[in-house]
Design an enzyme around this catalytic site. Structure first.
Site, PDB file in Angstrom:
ATOM      1  N   TYR A   1      34.143  31.992  43.132  1.00  0.00           N
ATOM      2  CA  TYR A   1      35.969  31.940  43.265  1.00  0.00           C
ATOM      3  C   TYR A   1      36.199  31.107  43.890  1.00  0.00           C
ATOM      4  O   TYR A   1      35.134  31.280  45.111  1.00  0.00           O
ATOM      5  CB  TYR A   1      36.150  32.813  41.779  1.00  0.00           C
ATOM      6  N   GLU A   2      37.615  30.866  44.266  1.00  0.00           N
ATOM      7  CA  GLU A   2      38.043  30.315  45.028  1.00  0.00           C
ATOM      8  C   GLU A   2      37.456  28.759  45.712  1.00  0.00           C
ATOM      9  O   GLU A   2      37.300  28.798  46.529  1.00  0.00           O
ATOM     10  CB  GLU A   2      38.780  31.350  45.774  1.00  0.00           C
TER      11      GLU A   2
END
Lengths: 596, 596
Positions: B437-438
């Site tokens: 994620y990110e």
């Protein structure tokens, strides 16, 4: 998760690289190419249609222990019955007890498919096959008569009861006792942990092979005996007595392979019989160690193939962003992510590792077959030495590989890789056990250095290097392969030098054995795979030169070989540098200084 | 799982390496050494006593969705209230909205502790802090007045609603719509997935920052706007209106961080307001991207520390086998496994990676502080460039590191590593999301090459290399450190050459950007850490030369530095070789030839 057995690649490996039909002829069984291909196709259908659909649910449902009984996930019971009825259970079993006596060079392909479609499901039958081996080799005639045929058929299953809470890697510490009885049997008492398939609900009997100590046995590993302790004692008429004094006390809650029951088994004066001689239990277990570790290696291979297939499917379907040189499929909202070099890097890493390991698996299977079945004793001995050298590499490297390849699959899926329904994270969780059981991968690496390398001063490894070196010499003459052959040859020379260095270091300081072991195993595996990739490339080039109608398949082999040598083989460099870093930097830190 | 915040090492990094008190003075806030140490001790107590005990259960219990309401695991609600009441939530918040304005160079240490004790628990507040940043920087005065103070205090939480089923990495594909209303508000409609903390049961309001398209917005990323869409609209008197037209449609079943709710959020004409200018949504998000990615990097660091502590504890307690040179503790049944070189290899790999990353984290935190808070604009700009260069490395390398270090912990535990109650496998599962994620780690690597390296022709990286090179020159003069300094200096020279080569390759062929990216990021991280280890060694040697009363601590730093350079840094070699393997071997395989 859908699964397509990699039949074309398996045929490439079996027929084109290792002449499985000739191998079977040498072993004196009646398998020809057509029959083998037929079996592989049926195996693909069975695993793809019957086993693969069970895997996702087995992870969610897991096993349950209620009142000492273990229930396995929905569908396992019926699938196991099919597995037995269709003869898959008895594939490698000894023919005199109803087995089909398939060589490992054929069976490994089926077993890879099983691992790929459900590691949990395979655990039960894999251990049964191991127990069959030990019992067949070391059991008394009476025990074999009463137990073996039903274990070979799969009607009964088997387990290996080694570990105790205080005795894992170090079996010298085990405490389970076996008291001799007047009738020649023993009363076995103690508690075992991590017993895969210790209880389940799909076979009418479970035959435990238990390591225990007889009274007055010597301390340590020289006082360990192997006993057969059945859930139900078999009467000579084939009927079963009442339940033996043993029970499943708990099941473990695990990271993965949740469909495989992992049991605490309590033996409370349970009736058992000695297998082999008293105090020779470890030697009896070692008989089957190579085969058991080979099977765990195949688990890594199977998981790797499943993960590669999953990642490839997603990379072809998932539309996201445009290629770095511009839109590749402008008619779509975005390009499939397989256009991205970094996604291809992950896919090709998966592909070249999995296919590389498949070649090494077949090569090792062939050695195991010859060790057990070659006519000439010298050939049996030679194959045994080769297999012994390779087994720790296969077990450790394949299982590390499986974990890595599964992790690449998660990465290719992006956020979806973390979500259970997509199945990729399960492959990571399931495969993580393979690096731990049947001897941790660290133990495999110690075995490689201590027993296999120092055991013969590196002679067997030197012979292996020499064979690949000859291959390089031959292929270096062909313009299409000369660059590849030179790359591999250079690594083989480096491997030879490194081996000499590792032996010298280890002889000088015993700590170096443990300091170099894991990196040396990894180094060796990468160079070994490079050798097999050169062999694959040579075979592919032969086919292309002969005008094969499957040019795309063979061309892909050349691409994969090139990729492996350019992008994966470099890992060998860092393992070499690291292991030359020496033991001193590991041992210098006082234990109390690890944390403040 | 018990957790002891690594306070001594944190003080070493904060005070001895980066002079945090001087840093705070430069930033014009009133934090001195004593106050900072006090905060860290309270932080250690809070995370160790209040958060760590929740983590294991949160994995078993997970989150539940019932009638649109999400319940979080037992204890989260009370712990969150403490987190707010004790002011931990507002630590870094802007002072004009009630925050305490702590610099990242202090706060990162607390955040690392939070990550180590419960990644799931930290997810909620981490995203709130990100939302605060975006709203503070880009929100209208009215929005800030109505929402910011309560978000800063933690009374209300925030989310980031970016991803849609068809739009993950590629936000150009997003479809959520925002229709302007007569009163200046918007009606937001669409479905978002993977929304961490989209619903939970411990804050009275949840403020969603949502990426959406206004009518007639340009296609692609230039037509994306950022909107604030609260669960309950705040009235100007501070009261809350009735629930907005949004709901949690489902929660994901994940591999890990099961205590963090991951929601499908449906917006059905929900009332929202524009943050920043129309069609400038991505730029507004990018404001907080560095901070958010830094936080994810800290997740890897925290998991790594927790895993190291777990492995070390077990390696000291677990008795199994004897040392390779004979019994080390003959009075015991076996030696603790920490006597084995291969176990030490794993522990020291963990330790040197975690402590190395902690130095890089602090260095990066310092740059983020100066970027936002230095008085001189030139200093702000310089720090911003340095932070921008480092952030993709921190995010990707730390999270890969966390996964590796957690896996070593599982391995040190042997079979017990696979069992849930021991907690090690949870660290592996929890940390796996951080690589995804990110921005996946592959995306981080592309960012490093495309924006950071090609963006300025490698100037910023060259400056960084130059600074470490000067450190090497200085330390090469000291007999105790000259060998170490030469090793690092050689790698810095190699890094410089490799950078030139990577830029040339990337300019010649855009595919090379994606072909070199991950290996170049990894290479860079290892050499960067080597630089920091030299710095740590120099500081430790200074203390030893000055006759420090903590000789064992500083000696351990020298041991760790030596270990890192000899046994970990060699990994750089294989990344270098691999990336020089070129794009051609990635792109040559036709898509249909990946499988047959």
């Amino acid at each position: 998760m859908s699964y397509q057995a990699p039949l074309r690649d398996m045929r490439f490996v079996l027929h084109e690289l290792f002449d499985v039909a000739g191998h079977c002829e040498r072993l004196g069984n009646g398998l020809d190419r057509e029959l083998i291909d037929g079996v592989l196709e049926e195996a693909a259908a069975f695993t793809g249609n019957e086993i693969a659909p069970l895997n996702r649910n087995s992870d969610e449902e897991g096993c349950q222990l209620v009142d000492g009984n273990v229930s396995t996930p929905k569908g396992f019971r019926a699938a196991y019955q099919q597995f037995v009825d269709n003869g898959w259970a008895s594939m490698t079993g000894p023919t005199e007890f109803g087995g089909q006596g398939f060589p490992q060079l054929v069976a490994f392909a089926f077993h890879e498919m099983l691992m790929a479609t459900s590691l949990s499901f395979r655990v039960y039958s894999g251990l049964t096959e191991g127990a069959v081996l030990a019992l067949h080799k070391h059991g008394s005639e009476a025990l074999k008569r009463d137990y073996l045929a039903k274990m070979v058929s799969g009607q009964w299953t088997g387990t290996m009861c080694l570990t105790e809470p205080q005795a894992g890697t170090d079996l010298a510490l085990l405490r389970t006792k076996a008291e001799p009885q007047a009738d020649g049997s023993y009363k076995v008492s103690g508690s075992k942990i991590f017993i895969s398939g210790g209880e389940q609900d799909f076979s009418e009997n479970i035959v435990h092979l238990v390591l225990a100590r007889l009274p007055d046995a010597p301390a340590g590993v020289k006082g360990i005996s192997l006993l057969l302790v059945p859930k139900f004692v078999a009467n000579t008429d084939g009927s079963l007595s009442e339940k033996n004094a043993l029970s499943c006390g708990a099941i473990e809650h695990k990271m993965g392979i949740k469909g495989a029951s992992t049991c605490v088994m309590n033996f409370d004066g349970a009736t058992g019989w000695l297998i082999g001689e008293a105090n020779q239990g470890l030697a009896c277990m070692f008989t089957m160690m190579n085969d058991a570790r080979f099977q765990v290696g195949l688990q890594g291979l199977g998981i790797g193939e499943a993960a590669f297939q999953g990642a490839l499917r997603y990379a072809r379907e998932r539309l996201q962003s445009r290629g770095l040189t511009g839109a590749q499929q402008p008619e779509k909202a975005a390009d499939p992510i397989i256009v991205h070099p970094d996604v291809r890097r992950m896919l090709l890493t998966q592909k070249s590792l999995v296919e590389g390991c498949r070649m090494l698996a077949a090569y090792t299977a062939r050695q195991l077959d010859l060790e057990h079945g070659a006519e000439e004793p010298a050939a049996r001995k030679a194959a045994g030495k080769r297999a012994a050298l390779l087994i720790p590499i296969v077990k450790a490297f394949f299982t590390d590989m499986g974990q890595e390849v599964a992790s690449h699959a998660v990465q290719v899926y992006g956020g979806h890789g973390f979500i259970r329904e997509w199945g990729m994270e399960q492959l990571m969780r399931d495969s993580r056990i393979t690096q731990l059981y049947e001897g941790t991968n660290g133990i495999q690496a110690l075995d490689l250095i201590r027993r296999k390398l120092l055991g013969d001063g590196g002679a067997e490894l030197s012979a292996l290097i020499g064979e690949f070196s000859a291959l390089c010499d031959a292929q270096a003459q062909r313009p299409a392969l000369s660059a590849m052959a030179r790359t591999v040859q250079a690594r083989l020379g480096e491997w030879r030098e490194l081996t000499t260095e590792v032996i010298a270091l280890s002889q000088r300081d015993a700590q170096e054995i443990g300091a170099v072991s894991v990196d040396f195993l990894q180094y060796s595996a990468y160079v070994l795979l490079a050798g097999f990739w050169l062999q694959a490339a040579a075979t592919a080039q032969d086919a292309l030169d002969a005008g094969s109608g499957e040019a795309a398949f063979y061309q892909a082999k050349l691409h994969s070989a090139t990729f492996f040598l350019r992008r994966v083989l470099p890992r060998a460099s860092s393992h070499r540098e690291a292991l030359l870093g020496g033991a001193e930097c590991l041992m210098a830190m006082p234990e109390q200084s690890f944390a403040f």
